[in-house]
Design a protein around this motif. Structure first.
Motif, PDB file in Angstrom:
ATOM      1  N   LEU B  82       0.837  -1.185   0.000  1.00 58.28           N
ATOM      2  CA  LEU B  82       0.000   0.000   0.000  1.00 58.28           C
ATOM      3  C   LEU B  82       0.879   1.246   0.000  1.00 58.28           C
ATOM      4  CD1 LEU B  82      -2.514  -1.068   2.807  1.00 58.28           C
ATOM      5  CD2 LEU B  82      -2.871  -1.228   0.333  1.00 58.28           C
ATOM      6  N   VAL B  83       0.333   2.340  -0.514  1.00 64.20           N
ATOM      7  CA  VAL B  83       1.087   3.600  -0.486  1.00 64.20           C
ATOM      8  C   VAL B  83       1.460   3.969   0.948  1.00 64.20           C
ATOM      9  CG1 VAL B  83       0.979   6.063  -0.971  1.00 64.20           C
ATOM     10  CG2 VAL B  83       0.087   4.431  -2.645  1.00 64.20           C
ATOM     11  N   SER B  84       0.579   3.648   1.878  1.00 68.62           N
ATOM     12  CA  SER B  84       0.821   3.969   3.288  1.00 68.62           C
ATOM     13  C   SER B  84       1.940   3.122   3.908  1.00 68.62           C
ATOM     14  CB  SER B  84      -0.463   3.779   4.097  1.00 68.62           C
ATOM     15  OG  SER B  84      -0.946   2.449   3.949  1.00 68.62           O
ATOM     16  N   ASP B  85       2.427   2.129   3.190  1.00 70.73           N
ATOM     17  CA  ASP B  85       3.564   1.330   3.673  1.00 70.73           C
ATOM     18  C   ASP B  85       4.896   2.036   3.429  1.00 70.73           C
ATOM     19  OD1 ASP B  85       1.993  -1.723   2.538  1.00 70.73           O
ATOM     20  OD2 ASP B  85       1.939  -0.793   4.525  1.00 70.73           O
ATOM     21  N   SER B  86       4.870   3.154   2.730  1.00 68.97           N
ATOM     22  CA  SER B  86       6.095   3.912   2.477  1.00 68.97           C
ATOM     23  C   SER B  86       6.657   4.410   3.808  1.00 68.97           C
ATOM     24  CB  SER B  86       5.808   5.090   1.541  1.00 68.97           C
ATOM     25  OG  SER B  86       5.354   4.641   0.283  1.00 68.97           O
ATOM     26  N   ALA B  87       7.848   3.968   4.134  1.00 71.84           N
ATOM     27  CA  ALA B  87       8.453   4.266   5.433  1.00 71.84           C
ATOM     28  C   ALA B  87       9.864   3.698   5.454  1.00 71.84           C
ATOM     29  CB  ALA B  87       7.625   3.663   6.572  1.00 71.84           C
ATOM     30  N   LEU B  88      10.504   3.853   6.621  1.00 73.83           N
ATOM     31  CA  LEU B  88      11.850   3.321   6.828  1.00 73.83           C
ATOM     32  C   LEU B  88      11.731   2.051   7.670  1.00 73.83           C
ATOM     33  CD1 LEU B  88      14.854   3.955   6.332  1.00 73.83           C
ATOM     34  CD2 LEU B  88      14.820   5.368   8.385  1.00 73.83           C
ATOM     35  N   TYR B  89      12.311   0.973   7.187  1.00 71.36           N
ATOM     36  CA  TYR B  89      12.183  -0.328   7.846  1.00 71.36           C
ATOM     37  C   TYR B  89      13.531  -0.783   8.385  1.00 71.36           C
ATOM     38  CZ  TYR B  89       7.542  -0.615   5.875  1.00 71.36           C
ATOM     39  OH  TYR B  89       6.221  -0.362   5.583  1.00 71.36           O
ATOM     40  N   PHE B  90      13.503  -1.215   9.649  1.00 69.30           N
ATOM     41  CA  PHE B  90      14.731  -1.656  10.313  1.00 69.30           C
ATOM     42  C   PHE B  90      14.609  -3.107  10.749  1.00 69.30           C
ATOM     43  CE2 PHE B  90      17.136   2.210  10.777  1.00 69.30           C
ATOM     44  CZ  PHE B  90      16.186   3.209  10.774  1.00 69.30           C
ATOM     45  N   CYS B  91      15.635  -3.859  10.427  1.00 67.50           N
ATOM     46  CA  CYS B  91      15.810  -5.198  10.966  1.00 67.50           C
ATOM     47  C   CYS B  91      16.716  -5.087  12.187  1.00 67.50           C
ATOM     48  CB  CYS B  91      16.446  -6.087   9.901  1.00 67.50           C
ATOM     49  SG  CYS B  91      16.711  -7.794  10.379  1.00 67.50           S
ATOM     50  N   ALA B  92      16.469  -5.905  13.205  1.00 63.81           N
ATOM     51  CA  ALA B  92      17.277  -5.827  14.423  1.00 63.81           C
ATOM     52  C   ALA B  92      17.434  -7.208  15.030  1.00 63.81           C
ATOM     53  CB  ALA B  92      16.631  -4.882  15.438  1.00 63.81           C
ATOM     54  N   GLY B 108      18.771   0.219   7.876  1.00 67.33           N
ATOM     55  CA  GLY B 108      17.444   0.638   7.468  1.00 67.33           C
ATOM     56  C   GLY B 108      17.245   0.619   5.954  1.00 67.33           C
ATOM     57  N   ASN B 109      16.017   0.365   5.574  1.00 65.45           N
ATOM     58  CA  ASN B 109      15.646   0.386   4.157  1.00 65.45           C
ATOM     59  C   ASN B 109      14.502   1.361   3.964  1.00 65.45           C
ATOM     60  OD1 ASN B 109      16.391  -2.981   3.998  1.00 65.45           O
ATOM     61  ND2 ASN B 109      17.175  -1.566   2.489  1.00 65.45           N
ATOM     62  N   GLN B 110      14.677   2.301   3.054  1.00 66.96           N
ATOM     63  CA  GLN B 110      13.582   3.195   2.709  1.00 66.96           C
ATOM     64  C   GLN B 110      12.694   2.477   1.694  1.00 66.96           C
ATOM     65  OE1 GLN B 110      13.061   6.441   4.047  1.00 66.96           O
ATOM     66  NE2 GLN B 110      11.072   6.006   3.179  1.00 66.96           N
ATOM     67  N   VAL B 111      11.456   2.290   2.028  1.00 63.60           N
ATOM     68  CA  VAL B 111      10.496   1.676   1.105  1.00 63.60           C
ATOM     69  C   VAL B 111       9.629   2.763   0.505  1.00 63.60           C
ATOM     70  CG1 VAL B 111       8.467   0.194   0.932  1.00 63.60           C
ATOM     71  CG2 VAL B 111      10.465  -0.564   2.238  1.00 63.60           C
ATOM     72  N   VAL B 112       9.560   2.782  -0.809  1.00 63.51           N
ATOM     73  CA  VAL B 112       8.719   3.731  -1.525  1.00 63.51           C
ATOM     74  C   VAL B 112       7.698   2.937  -2.327  1.00 63.51           C
ATOM     75  CG1 VAL B 112       8.626   5.568  -3.235  1.00 63.51           C
ATOM     76  CG2 VAL B 112      10.579   5.417  -1.663  1.00 63.51           C
ATOM     77  N   VAL B 113       6.426   3.129  -2.004  1.00 66.19           N
ATOM     78  CA  VAL B 113       5.360   2.456  -2.734  1.00 66.19           C
ATOM     79  C   VAL B 113       4.763   3.467  -3.697  1.00 66.19           C
ATOM     80  CG1 VAL B 113       3.206   1.167  -2.604  1.00 66.19           C
ATOM     81  CG2 VAL B 113       4.931   0.955  -0.773  1.00 66.19           C
ATOM     82  N   ILE B 114       4.831   3.138  -4.975  1.00 69.88           N
ATOM     83  CA  ILE B 114       4.427   4.056  -6.029  1.00 69.88           C
ATOM     84  C   ILE B 114       2.971   3.811  -6.409  1.00 69.88           C
ATOM     85  CG2 ILE B 114       4.959   4.824  -8.381  1.00 69.88           C
ATOM     86  CD1 ILE B 114       7.798   3.555  -7.805  1.00 69.88           C
ATOM     87  N   PRO B 115       2.152   4.873  -6.354  1.00 69.68           N
ATOM     88  CA  PRO B 115       0.718   4.689  -6.662  1.00 69.68           C
ATOM     89  C   PRO B 115       0.489   4.243  -8.106  1.00 69.68           C
ATOM     90  CG  PRO B 115       1.131   6.809  -5.623  1.00 69.68           C
ATOM     91  CD  PRO B 115       2.473   6.234  -5.966  1.00 69.68           C
TER      92      PRO B 115
END
Lengths: 112, 115
Positions: B82-92, B108-115
């Protein structure tokens, strides 16, 4: 239940000053950890307090210190601020032996 | 010390397509692995964890992760982004050398969800 509360959310200081940040944990959480987040270094562990005792300490200079009070609230202090101390400081709390940490929204420090 | 690696800086995905964010770990002993997500000007939010048990872990917001011991990986997945999933994701990973509540994070991984 209320989440982890960090204050202040934003602050600006100049080099050489000191700063104190506060973290109020979720009720019942006795462990409080602090992390520094910067674009270059990512998330780095500062220290952890449990029952008013420092249980773990990361690889930061002595200018970074902390304490925990009897109500589990914690403060961290940075003295003689440097430009490189500009960061988002995150507090994370957990119950004893918990597997999951709950993070606050952070305190964004800018050092000019 | 324990560590995790997130090899990609940014992941771009079209809305509705599957999302995968990669993480590999290095630990001595059994790993305690986590995924967190961070939205702008916010703290980290817990998504899911692997402690023991089934290799496929289901978490919040439709996310899941697959623990693979032979490949030392813990990739985060979502079947339909979803577009709302666009965020920074961290594994730990819990740094067991130092105690229960010390986490070592990936970059961290920047996730960009393109509409």
């Amino acid at each position: 239940k209320a989440g982890v509360t960090q204050t202040p959310r934003y602050l600006i200081k100049t080099r050489g000053q000191q700063v104190t940040l506060s973290c109020s944990p979720i009720s019942g959480h006795r462990s409080v950890s602090w992390y520094q987040q910067t674009p270059g270094q990512g998330l780095q562990f500062l220290f952890e307090y449990f029952s008013e005792t420092q249980r773990n300490k990361g690889n930061f200079p002595g200018r970074f210190s902390g304490r925990q009070f009897s109500n589990s609230r914690s403060e961290m202090n940075v003295s003689t601020l440097e430009l490189g101390d500009s960061a988002l400081y995150l507090c994370a709390t957990g119950s004893s032996g918990a597997n999951v940490l709950t993070f606050g929204a952070g305190s964004r420090l800018t050092v000019l | 010390a324990q560590s995790v690696a997130q090899p990609e800086d940014q992941v771009n995905v079209a809305e509705g397509n599957p999302l995968t964010v990669k993480c590999t770990y290095s630990v001595s002993g059994n790993p305690y692995l986590f995924w967190y997500v961070q939205y702008p000007n916010r703290g980290l939010q817990f998504l899911l964890k692997y402690i023991t048990g089934d290799n496929l872990v289901k978490g919040s917001y439709g996310f899941e992760a697959e623990f693979n011991k032979s490949q030392t990986s813990f990739h985060l997945k979502k079947p339909s982004a979803l577009v709302s999933d666009s965020a920074l994701y961290f594994c730990a990973v819990r740094d067991m050398d130092y105690g229960n509540n010390r986490l070592a994070f990936g970059k961290g991984n920047q996730v960009v969800v393109i509409p």
